[in-house]
Design an enzyme around this catalytic site. Structure first.
Site, PDB file in Angstrom:
ATOM      1  N   ASN A  69       9.818  82.311 120.932  1.00  0.00           N
ATOM      2  CA  ASN A  69       8.548  82.797 121.478  1.00  0.00           C
ATOM      3  C   ASN A  69       7.897  83.776 120.514  1.00  0.00           C
ATOM      4  O   ASN A  69       8.565  84.384 119.683  1.00  0.00           O
ATOM      5  CB  ASN A  69       8.721  83.403 122.880  1.00  0.00           C
ATOM      6  CG  ASN A  69      10.071  84.033 123.065  1.00  0.00           C
ATOM      7  OD1 ASN A  69      10.310  85.117 122.551  1.00  0.00           O
ATOM      8  ND2 ASN A  69      10.978  83.342 123.746  1.00  0.00           N
ATOM      9  N   THR A 113       6.175  83.107 128.609  1.00  0.00           N
ATOM     10  CA  THR A 113       7.594  83.050 128.287  1.00  0.00           C
ATOM     11  C   THR A 113       8.350  84.153 129.038  1.00  0.00           C
ATOM     12  O   THR A 113       7.854  85.273 129.157  1.00  0.00           O
ATOM     13  CB  THR A 113       7.811  83.217 126.770  1.00  0.00           C
ATOM     14  OG1 THR A 113       9.195  83.451 126.538  1.00  0.00           O
ATOM     15  CG2 THR A 113       7.043  84.400 126.199  1.00  0.00           C
ATOM     16  N   SER A 114       9.540  83.826 129.503  1.00  0.00           N
ATOM     17  CA  SER A 114      10.335  84.846 130.210  1.00  0.00           C
ATOM     18  C   SER A 114      10.791  85.940 129.246  1.00  0.00           C
ATOM     19  O   SER A 114      11.129  87.045 129.654  1.00  0.00           O
ATOM     20  CB  SER A 114      11.549  84.203 130.884  1.00  0.00           C
ATOM     21  OG  SER A 114      12.336  83.558 129.906  1.00  0.00           O
ATOM     22  N   GLU A 115      10.789  85.608 127.937  1.00  0.00           N
ATOM     23  CA  GLU A 115      11.226  86.594 126.935  1.00  0.00           C
ATOM     24  C   GLU A 115      10.139  87.610 126.613  1.00  0.00           C
ATOM     25  O   GLU A 115      10.346  88.457 125.740  1.00  0.00           O
ATOM     26  CB  GLU A 115      11.678  85.903 125.649  1.00  0.00           C
ATOM     27  CG  GLU A 115      12.834  84.955 125.793  1.00  0.00           C
ATOM     28  CD  GLU A 115      14.118  85.599 126.266  1.00  0.00           C
ATOM     29  OE1 GLU A 115      14.054  86.668 126.903  1.00  0.00           O
ATOM     30  OE2 GLU A 115      15.179  85.020 126.017  1.00  0.00           O
ATOM     31  N   HIS A 134      10.529  85.738 118.140  1.00  0.00           N
ATOM     32  CA  HIS A 134      11.936  85.515 118.508  1.00  0.00           C
ATOM     33  C   HIS A 134      12.252  84.036 118.319  1.00  0.00           C
ATOM     34  O   HIS A 134      11.484  83.175 118.753  1.00  0.00           O
ATOM     35  CB  HIS A 134      12.185  85.922 119.962  1.00  0.00           C
ATOM     36  CG  HIS A 134      13.433  85.295 120.518  1.00  0.00           C
ATOM     37  ND1 HIS A 134      14.687  85.546 119.986  1.00  0.00           N
ATOM     38  CD2 HIS A 134      13.625  84.404 121.520  1.00  0.00           C
ATOM     39  CE1 HIS A 134      15.581  84.839 120.646  1.00  0.00           C
ATOM     40  NE2 HIS A 134      14.960  84.129 121.583  1.00  0.00           N
ATOM     41  N   HIS A 136      15.693  81.008 116.861  1.00  0.00           N
ATOM     42  CA  HIS A 136      17.136  80.736 116.743  1.00  0.00           C
ATOM     43  C   HIS A 136      17.460  80.076 115.405  1.00  0.00           C
ATOM     44  O   HIS A 136      17.982  78.955 115.376  1.00  0.00           O
ATOM     45  CB  HIS A 136      17.592  79.818 117.889  1.00  0.00           C
ATOM     46  CG  HIS A 136      17.079  80.229 119.239  1.00  0.00           C
ATOM     47  ND1 HIS A 136      16.573  79.328 120.149  1.00  0.00           N
ATOM     48  CD2 HIS A 136      16.970  81.444 119.822  1.00  0.00           C
ATOM     49  CE1 HIS A 136      16.189  79.977 121.248  1.00  0.00           C
ATOM     50  NE2 HIS A 136      16.412  81.256 121.073  1.00  0.00           N
ATOM     51  N   HIS A 197      22.941  84.436 120.429  1.00  0.00           N
ATOM     52  CA  HIS A 197      21.644  83.955 120.888  1.00  0.00           C
ATOM     53  C   HIS A 197      20.695  83.620 119.719  1.00  0.00           C
ATOM     54  O   HIS A 197      20.352  82.470 119.518  1.00  0.00           O
ATOM     55  CB  HIS A 197      21.035  85.019 121.809  1.00  0.00           C
ATOM     56  CG  HIS A 197      19.721  84.636 122.389  1.00  0.00           C
ATOM     57  ND1 HIS A 197      19.143  85.309 123.429  1.00  0.00           N
ATOM     58  CD2 HIS A 197      18.833  83.666 122.062  1.00  0.00           C
ATOM     59  CE1 HIS A 197      17.984  84.752 123.733  1.00  0.00           C
ATOM     60  NE2 HIS A 197      17.770  83.756 122.907  1.00  0.00           N
TER      61      HIS A 197
HETATM   62 ZN   LIG Z   1      16.010  82.697 122.629  1.00  0.00          ZN
END
Ligand SMILES: [Zn+2]
Length: 290
Positions: A69, A113-115, A134, A136, A197
């Site tokens: 996100n 986004t929940s983030e 953010h 990965h 994560h």
């Molecule tokens: Zn993530």
């Protein structure tokens, strides 16, 4: 060699700076309504930047599925952010949400986004953070699985832009507890590994926050390859690291090895960033003239 002042250059520089100042517009102020903020020139430019960076993240394989996100601050009270459940490759301008600093969507049709909670904690804790990415990326995330951060003192570019990365404790993604895991590190580190994560980076712009991800991921990959060569690593000599830290102070980049940077209040923004960049190049050429 000492430079000789050129009075014609100084006059041109003054005119150019006056033109640049005239091009500048205030950020949306406290009285801006969400709909005015959402349809502003600045929002439009920032949405395009978020879309561009989203595609870069996907193309570089730093995100998969609907992962990752991106957000950025707009003025004193708004944040633009990516929606939930959407690939970072496929976003359109209308998908980008406008939120307040409490995470309430104030414009846009999609759910955020929940983030965003993680991003908001960073913005609240550090006013210098104007954009957060953010994602990965595999090599950097691999370090987070081992409970370690990449070694430092090996590559100058990494030292300048990032330096020591932090490692935040594992918590369930999307929760407030997870969002707060970065708080001990967010002043002195622009790059934080999230245990088991991924990573989160902040900077002054979305583009620059994504650069940090690229620099981190390339560095982690190079460290892994260097380890596989089976020879001892050679480190940059300590006095040379001090030179890098002096440069970081000058550039205003955070680093846990130097004193914390002063907080910056939200300032003014350019109505035309490309033109402003061009003007800055003209000014620096003028300054270089003998
Ligand atoms: Zn993530």
């Amino acid at each position: 060699m000492e430079q000789v002042k050129n009075p014609i250059s100084d006059q041109v520089k003054e005119v150019v700076e006056a033109v640049m100042e005239a091009l500048r517009v205030p950020r949306p102020d406290e009285s801006s309504s969400p709909s005015a903020a959402s349809s502003s020139f600045e929002a439009e430019a920032l949405r395009s930047e978020i879309l561009r960076v989203g595609r870069k993240l996907w193309e570089r394989q730093y995100v998969d599925g609907n992962g990752g996100n991106i957000s950025c601050r707009m003025g004193a009270k708004y944040v633009l952010c990516t929606p939930t459940m959407m690939s970072k490759r496929d976003m359109e301008p209308a998908d980008i949400c406008l939120s307040d600093l409490d995470g309430n969507i104030v414009a846009g049709d999609r759910a955020r986004t929940s983030e965003l909670l993680l991003h908001l904690e960073i913005y609240r804790a550090n006013p210098r953070a104007r954009a957060v990415v953010h994602c990965h990326p595999p090599y950097a995330t691999a370090f987070s699985l081992t409970g370690t951060t990449p070694p430092i003192g090996l590559i100058s570019e990494y030292e300048i832009f990032i330096g020591p990365a932090a490692l935040a404790n594992y918590e369930t993604p999307g929760t407030q507890v997870f969002a707060e895991t970065v708080l001990p590190f967010v002043q002195d580190h622009n790059t934080i590994l999230l245990a088991n994560h991924g990573v989160v980076c902040w900077s002054d712009t979305v583009t620059h926050a994504e650069w940090l991800v690229e620099i981190l991921e390339s560095y982690c990959k190079t460290c892994v390859i260097a380890k596989q060569l089976g020879k001892p690593l050679t480190f940059i000599p300590a006095p040379k690291i001090q030179e890098i830290l002096a440069l970081k102070r000058k550039l205003g980049f955070p680093d846990a090895r130097i004193e914390p940077l002063p907080a910056e209040a939200p300032g003014r923004t350019s109505a035309n960033p490309e033109l402003e960049s061009l003007v800055r190049q003209v000014i620096s050429r003028l300054e270089e003239q003998p």
